[in-house]
Each structure stands twice: as structure tokens, then as C-alpha cells.
Design a protein around this motif. Structure first.
Motif, PDB file in Angstrom:
ATOM      1  N   PRO A 426      35.601  55.834   5.423  1.00 36.61           N
ATOM      2  CA  PRO A 426      34.989  54.870   6.344  1.00 36.61           C
ATOM      3  C   PRO A 426      34.556  55.541   7.645  1.00 36.61           C
ATOM      4  N   GLU A 427      33.572  54.916   8.294  1.00 40.27           N
ATOM      5  CA  GLU A 427      33.143  55.441   9.599  1.00 40.27           C
ATOM      6  C   GLU A 427      33.942  54.789  10.711  1.00 40.27           C
ATOM      7  N   LEU A 428      34.561  53.651  10.357  1.00 38.92           N
ATOM      8  CA  LEU A 428      35.360  52.919  11.347  1.00 38.92           C
ATOM      9  C   LEU A 428      36.623  52.450  10.633  1.00 38.92           C
ATOM     10  N   MET A 429      37.772  52.678  11.272  1.00 47.34           N
ATOM     11  CA  MET A 429      39.035  52.207  10.666  1.00 47.34           C
ATOM     12  C   MET A 429      39.665  51.166  11.577  1.00 47.34           C
ATOM     13  N   LEU A 430      40.104  50.075  10.970  1.00 42.50           N
ATOM     14  CA  LEU A 430      40.736  48.991  11.712  1.00 42.50           C
ATOM     15  C   LEU A 430      42.217  48.949  11.327  1.00 42.50           C
ATOM     16  N   PHE A 431      43.076  48.933  12.316  1.00 43.35           N
ATOM     17  CA  PHE A 431      44.526  48.872  12.064  1.00 43.35           C
ATOM     18  C   PHE A 431      45.062  47.608  12.723  1.00 43.35           C
ATOM     19  N   ASP A 432      45.600  46.698  11.913  1.00 44.86           N
ATOM     20  CA  ASP A 432      46.053  45.422  12.464  1.00 44.86           C
ATOM     21  C   ASP A 432      47.585  45.385  12.523  1.00 44.86           C
ATOM     22  N   GLU A 433      48.121  45.760  13.656  1.00 48.00           N
ATOM     23  CA  GLU A 433      49.581  45.751  13.859  1.00 48.00           C
ATOM     24  C   GLU A 433      50.310  46.383  12.680  1.00 48.00           C
ATOM     25  N   VAL A 434      49.907  47.596  12.334  1.00 47.49           N
ATOM     26  CA  VAL A 434      50.369  48.176  11.073  1.00 47.49           C
ATOM     27  C   VAL A 434      51.822  48.610  11.102  1.00 47.49           C
ATOM     28  N   GLY A 454      43.305  60.093  14.370  1.00 49.17           N
ATOM     29  CA  GLY A 454      42.449  59.905  15.543  1.00 49.17           C
ATOM     30  C   GLY A 454      41.783  61.191  15.975  1.00 49.17           C
ATOM     31  N   LYS A 455      42.410  62.319  15.664  1.00 51.96           N
ATOM     32  CA  LYS A 455      41.818  63.600  16.086  1.00 51.96           C
ATOM     33  C   LYS A 455      40.815  64.123  15.070  1.00 51.96           C
ATOM     34  N   SER A 456      40.644  63.383  13.966  1.00 51.67           N
ATOM     35  CA  SER A 456      39.824  63.921  12.882  1.00 51.67           C
ATOM     36  C   SER A 456      38.366  63.497  12.954  1.00 51.67           C
ATOM     37  N   GLY A 457      38.000  62.764  14.000  1.00 50.56           N
ATOM     38  CA  GLY A 457      36.606  62.363  14.127  1.00 50.56           C
ATOM     39  C   GLY A 457      36.362  60.914  13.742  1.00 50.56           C
ATOM     40  N   MET A 458      37.406  60.252  13.272  1.00 54.39           N
ATOM     41  CA  MET A 458      37.311  58.843  12.866  1.00 54.39           C
ATOM     42  C   MET A 458      37.211  57.938  14.105  1.00 54.39           C
ATOM     43  N   THR A 459      36.396  56.894  14.040  1.00 52.70           N
ATOM     44  CA  THR A 459      36.443  55.872  15.088  1.00 52.70           C
ATOM     45  C   THR A 459      37.505  54.858  14.669  1.00 52.70           C
ATOM     46  N   MET A 460      38.421  54.576  15.573  1.00 45.74           N
ATOM     47  CA  MET A 460      39.531  53.684  15.203  1.00 45.74           C
ATOM     48  C   MET A 460      39.677  52.561  16.222  1.00 45.74           C
ATOM     49  N   VAL A 461      39.876  51.335  15.702  1.00 47.22           N
ATOM     50  CA  VAL A 461      40.251  50.214  16.576  1.00 47.22           C
ATOM     51  C   VAL A 461      41.634  49.768  16.108  1.00 47.22           C
ATOM     52  N   VAL A 462      42.587  49.821  17.020  1.00 41.86           N
ATOM     53  CA  VAL A 462      43.992  49.630  16.651  1.00 41.86           C
ATOM     54  C   VAL A 462      44.576  48.466  17.454  1.00 41.86           C
ATOM     55  N   VAL A 463      44.911  47.384  16.760  1.00 35.87           N
ATOM     56  CA  VAL A 463      45.650  46.304  17.419  1.00 35.87           C
ATOM     57  C   VAL A 463      47.118  46.681  17.355  1.00 35.87           C
ATOM     58  N   THR A 464      47.763  46.757  18.510  1.00 33.92           N
ATOM     59  CA  THR A 464      49.150  47.254  18.485  1.00 33.92           C
ATOM     60  C   THR A 464      49.993  46.673  19.616  1.00 33.92           C
ATOM     61  N   HIS A 465      51.293  46.612  19.321  1.00 32.82           N
ATOM     62  CA  HIS A 465      52.257  46.279  20.381  1.00 32.82           C
ATOM     63  C   HIS A 465      53.002  47.530  20.817  1.00 32.82           C
ATOM     64  N   GLU A 466      52.609  48.703  20.251  1.00 32.70           N
ATOM     65  CA  GLU A 466      53.279  49.972  20.595  1.00 32.70           C
ATOM     66  C   GLU A 466      52.613  50.548  21.841  1.00 32.70           C
ATOM     67  N   MET A 467      53.146  50.181  23.010  1.00 27.74           N
ATOM     68  CA  MET A 467      52.500  50.575  24.265  1.00 27.74           C
ATOM     69  C   MET A 467      52.531  52.096  24.465  1.00 27.74           C
ATOM     70  N   ASN A 468      53.615  52.732  24.019  1.00 31.47           N
ATOM     71  CA  ASN A 468      53.690  54.190  24.201  1.00 31.47           C
ATOM     72  C   ASN A 468      52.631  54.895  23.371  1.00 31.47           C
ATOM     73  N   PHE A 469      52.416  54.364  22.164  1.00 32.10           N
ATOM     74  CA  PHE A 469      51.379  54.931  21.299  1.00 32.10           C
ATOM     75  C   PHE A 469      50.016  54.780  21.975  1.00 32.10           C
ATOM     76  N   ALA A 470      49.746  53.563  22.476  1.00 31.65           N
ATOM     77  CA  ALA A 470      48.455  53.307  23.120  1.00 31.65           C
ATOM     78  C   ALA A 470      48.266  54.263  24.310  1.00 31.65           C
TER      79      ALA A 470
END
Ligand SMILES: Nc1ncnc2c1ncn2[C@@H]1O[C@H](COP(=O)(O)OP(=O)(O)OP(=O)(O)O)[C@@H](O)[C@H]1O
Length: 511
Positions: A426-434, A454-470
Motif C-alpha cells: 500500500p501507499e498509505l497505511m492506516l492503523f486504528d488503535e492497533v 515508518g522509516k521505510s518510506g510508507m505514509t502512515m496515519v496512526v490513531v493511537t492512545h500511546e502518547m510516548n509512541f506519538a
């Protein structure tokens, strides 16, 4: 004569039984099985049509199925058999000759179809909604997702009920004699009854009863055993601690040192798309869930969407691959509006990973990954397998490719789900509170994998509650509340210098 002798003469007169046995086997048993098998098979066809009609969204398709089911389930079997057998006797004679046997099969099938339709419908509707969503997110059309995943799962779940129906048909076949069967067509009951008249005792009928039990009782147990086996497959016992999983993943990453253009652990070269969301509105009925959401994500970047529960984050994500349809506004991938694309073609370009994994439980890890490659992208079995093996190895599951989801930990299942989405490039990956459904010690492994992705060139939209990750991996963080983007910016700006009181309050509660 003692009571015992009287009872034995009535029910267990061995001579009468021995006399009727050849006829019972050659005529009665054969005809009972033909009647039951034929009417169950035809009933399965009728039932499948009724079930598919019964789950249709169109009322005019559902209604005839409903009426049919109510009528044939509501009438006593003997009434239907007589109405069909005698009412259509003339037509039956023209088509089938003097034998009323085919009309008997037809009547039994019509009755069985009504019950089997309800059994199938219940089975199909019991399959979690997420299964079909996963199919659609992988680019399968609705009929394909139903055919490949939902209907087989639903049918498998109702296997014991189907066997009960077959047993019901074996028993109901004893009613067909009302149609006046020819001597060669008599089923178990009729053979027993006729001989009982000749012998003057009930032993032949008793033998018929024993035959019914010999067929039905073992069948029930065999099917329950098969059902148990199908439900879980061959269980593989692999207890892995969460800490072990993180170590495994780290080793995978270290074992694949970055080549030119490739990142550690993810040798697949990925070209992400630029994403533009412009004034997006979405509503469930009158309830407005998204209100004028606009946001941009450069190709190859990670956007983390944060916000309180119910703020519309998942809905925004679902609009991006059109699992939810926006009311107005636009979504563009590399400048091209996705709203004009066929949804299943769009979903080949946009991968999605769900909170509940939504893996296909009847398929192994590799089966989950290769399915869409074969069925959506049309690749050969060998090519699909090769790609699936590569993707699974990249997410640290080289040794668990043949495990079913039930034999994997939550973290491993989520990594299979990521590999499954990645396989379609995919050109865009969606992660929903995975990571929300994972045990705490399994979260890190999945987050590390996402950071590498994320470092591989993928565009990612990530819904998350992991604030440290964000904070650690996001290129931009978007804060949503009540269906609006309240603030968007770099992690530093959002976490260290929040502007709006709502974001300040949200962060003070989360951190
Ligand atoms: N299929 C649906 N039908 C009706 N309302 C829905 C549906 N799905 C979501 N909603 C409502 O839309 C609103 C936004 O839901 P959404 O799941 O997008 O929020 P969210 O920010 O992702 O929340 P959470 O973090 O709890 O998942 C909520 O009020 C929710 O109850």
C-alpha cells in the motif's frame, strides 16, 4: 407365559427380525438413505439461496424468503408431504412416471430448505462484522468477501445443526410412505411395518428402529468431533512470553541490516503517497461525526491522530479507505481524489490494520497473508506464497507461518495483520488503535515494528492512545475533538506547547 416372554415375543422375536433383515438392508435402508441424502442436499441448495436472500439489504428480496420459511416451517411435515405428493401427483407422473418417490424427495427438501436456510442465516450473521471489514479493507468486493470468508465461516459454525437436520430428514423420510410407495421404494419404517403385519409382532418394526439409531447416533458424535477439529485446526502449543516476543523482533531487525534504500528488518522498498484531506464531513444519520476535517501528510511521513473517545478518529480513518463514506469534502492521494475511485481499487492502495486484528481464523498466518495476493491481485499461488513468506519473516514470524491465529499471541496476531496489509504494497497505511487490545508486555513489539515501518518510506496515519509512541516517531500529531481537528503540529509543539485549553486538558489527563 411370563411378562418377559410376552415382551420378548412382541419386540425381540429373532426369527421375525432375521426374516426381514435382507429386505430391511437392501430396500429399506437404501431407500431411507437416498431419501434423506437427496432431500438434505437439495435442502442445502434451497437453504443457501434463502439465507443469502434473508441477509439482503433489500426488503423485496428478504420478504419472499421470509414467507417461504414461515410457511414450510409452520406446516406439519405430513401436511406438506401430502399436499405436494398428492397435489402434484398428475404432474409428477408426467415427469417422473408412476413413482411418487421423487415428489417425496421434493417435499422433504422444501421442508428441509426452510430449516437449513435459517441455520445458514444464523451462522452467517454470527460471523463478526470485522471479518467482512477486513476483506473489504484488503480490496475484496462484498460478494468475494462473503464467498471466501464469511459464508464458509458461518457454514462451519452450523455444521452440527446441519447434521441435526439430516437426522431430521432420516426420520421424516418415514412419512413418505403416505404417498403409497411402490414395493421397491419402501423405506425402513414401511418395510418394518409391512413385515410386522405378516409376523404378527412388532419385532420387524423394532429392527427398523434399531437401524434408525445405528445411523443417527454415531453420526452425531462423528460430526461433533469433526466440528471441534475444524474450529481449532491442529493446535500447536507455543507459549511465548511477551518479553521473548520483543527479543525475537529485535533479532529480526538486526538480522536484516539496512541496504541502500531499505530499512532494518523491512527490506521491501515502499513508496508512500501524499495525503490531502480537505473539509471532510461525515455523519451517521443526523449525527455529525466529522466536521470540516482538513489535514495534509507528506509522502513517507507518520501522522498520529490523538483525541478523546468518540472524537471521530476511527471514523476519519475509515473514510480514508471508504469503509465509511464522507458526506462532503475531499480526500486525495498524490493529488487524485479517492472519492471517484472504485472502493476495492482504492483499498489496494490503502492498507488498514484494526484494533481487533480481524485475522481469518480458519486460515494459517501465511494463509491470511497470501489470500488477498491471490484473490485480489490475481498472483499465482507460488508467487503469493513467496511474498507472504517474505512479509511474515520481516515481522518476525518466520517460524510461525503455519500457525492459526488461535495459536498466536495477540502481538503475533497483530503482526500477521500488519504483514497482511503490507503484502499488497500500500501507499498509505492506516492503523486504528492497533495496540489497544494487547496485553501491556506485547505492545512494545508492535510499536517497534510500526516505528521501523515508518522509516521505510510508507505514509502512515496512526490513531493511537500511546502518547510516548506519538512523541517518539510521529512527524506530525493531530489532536481531534468533537469531529474537528483542534490542533496539528510537530510532536514537540503538541506535547510541549499545546495551545488550546482542550488539548491542554486532554494531555494533563493522558500523561
Ligand atoms: N456505525 C455507527 N453508527 C452510529 N454512530 C457511530 C458509528 N460508529 C461510530 N459512531 C459514533 O461516532 C462517534 C465517533 O466514533 P469514532 O469511533 O470515530 O470515535 P473515536 O474517536 O475513534 O473513538 P474511540 O477512541 O472510542 O474509538 C462516536 O460518538 C460513535 O458513537
Amino acid at each position: 407365559m411370563s411378562w418377559f416372554d410376552i415382551l420378548q415375543r412382541s419386540f425381540f422375536d429373532w426369527d421375525s427380525m432375521a426374516e426381514v433383515l435382507p429386505n430391511m438392508l437392501m430396500v429399506g435402508l437404501k431407500n431411507t438413505l437416498i431419501l434423506a441424502v437427496a432431500s438434505t442436499l437439495l435442502g442445502i441448495v434451497i437453504g443457501m439461496v434463502l439465507a443469502v436472500m434473508g441477509i439482503s439489504r433489500a426488503a423485496w428480496i428478504r420478504l419472499p424468503a421470509r414467507i417461504y420459511t414461515d410457511v414450510f416451517r409452520g406446516l406439519p411435515a405430513i401436511v406438506t408431504i401430502l399436499l405436494i405428493g398428492q397435489g402434484f401427483a398428475g404432474i409428477g407422473r408426467q415427469i417422473f412416471g408412476p413413482s411418487p418417490y421423487p415428489l417425496g424427495i421434493l417435499a422433504l427438501s422444501l421442508i428441509a430448505g426452510a430449516y437449513i436456510g435459517e441455520i445458514f442465516r444464523a451462522g452467517i450473521q454470527s460471523v463478526e462484522r470485522g471479518q467482512l471489514e477486513a476483506c473489504r479493507a484488503l480490496g475484496m468486493t462484498y460478494p468475494k468477501g462473503m464467498r471466501l470468508i464469511v459464508i464458509p465461516q458461518g457454514v462451519r459454525r452450523v455444521l452440527p445443526a446441519l447434521v441435526n437436520q439430516f437426522i431430521g430428514n432420516i426420520k421424516d423420510s418415514s412419512l413418505v410412505y403416505f404417498l403409497g410407495l411402490l414395493a421397491s421404494e419402501r423405506e425402513l419404517f414401511r418395510v418394518g411395518q409391512d413385515q410386522a403385519v405378516v409376523s404378527g409382532n412388532l419385532s420387524p418394526l423394532m429392527l427398523a428402529g434399531i437401524f434408525y439409531l445405528v445411523i443417527t447416533v454415531p453420526l452425531t458424535h462423528v460430526v461433533n468431533a469433526i466440528d471441534g477439529r475444524l474450529r481449532t485446526g491442529r493446535r500447536v502449543s507455543t507459549v511465548t512470553s511477551g518479553l521473548e516476543e520483543v527479543r525475537e523482533l529485535d533479532e529480526t531487525a538486526a538480522g536484516n541490516p539496512s541496504d541502500e534504500g531499505k530499512e532494518a528488518g523491512l527490506p521491501m522498498a515502499i513508496r508512500g503517497a501524499r495525503l490531502d484531506i480537505v473539509g471532510l464531513d461525515m455523519a451517521y444519520g443526523d449525527f455529525k461525526v466529522l466536521r470540516g476535517v482538513s489535514l495534509q501528510a507528506e509522502a513517507g511521513t507518520i501522522t498520529c491522530v490523538i483525541g478523546p473517545s468518540g472524537s471521530g478518529k476511527s471514523t476519519l480513518l475509515r473514510c480514508l479507505n471508504r469503509l465509511a463514506e464522507p458526506v462532503s469534502g475531499d480526500i486525495r492521494l498524490d493529488g487524485q481524489s479517492v472519492l471517484g475511485m472504485k472502493p476495492d481499487l482504492l483499498r489496494r492502495r490503502v492498507g488498514m490494520v484494526f484494533q481487533q486484528f480481524n485475522l481469518f481464523p480458519d486460515h494459517t498466518a501465511i494463509g491470511n497473508v497470501e489470500l488477498a495476493l491471490r484473490e485480489v491481485q490475481g498472483l499465482s499461488t507460488a508467487e503469493s506464497r513467496r511474498i507472504a513468506e517474505e512479509r511474515l519473516a520481516e515481522v518476525g514470524l518466520a517460524t510461525r507461518m503455519n500457525h492459526r491465529p488461535i495459536d498466536l499471541s495477540g502481538g503475533q496476531q497483530q503482526r500477521v495483520a500488519i504483514a497482511r496489509a503490507l503484502a499488497l504494497k500500500p501507499e498509505l497505511m492506516l492503523f486504528d488503535e492497533v495496540t489497544s487490545a494487547l496485553d501491556p508486555e506485547l505492545v512494545k513489539g508492535v510499536l517497534n515494528l510500526m516505528a521501523r515501518l515508518g522509516k521505510s518510506g510508507m505514509t502512515m496515519v496512526v490513531v493511537t492512545h500511546e502518547m510516548n509512541f506519538a512523541r517518539r516517531v510521529a512527524d506530525q500529531v493531530v489532536f481531534m475533538d468533537e469531529g474537528r481537528v483542534v490542533e496539528a503540529g510537530s510532536p514537540d509543539a503538541i506535547f510541549d506547547n499545546p495551545q488550546s485549553p482542550r488539548l491542554q486538558r486532554f494531555l494533563s489527563e493522558m500523561l
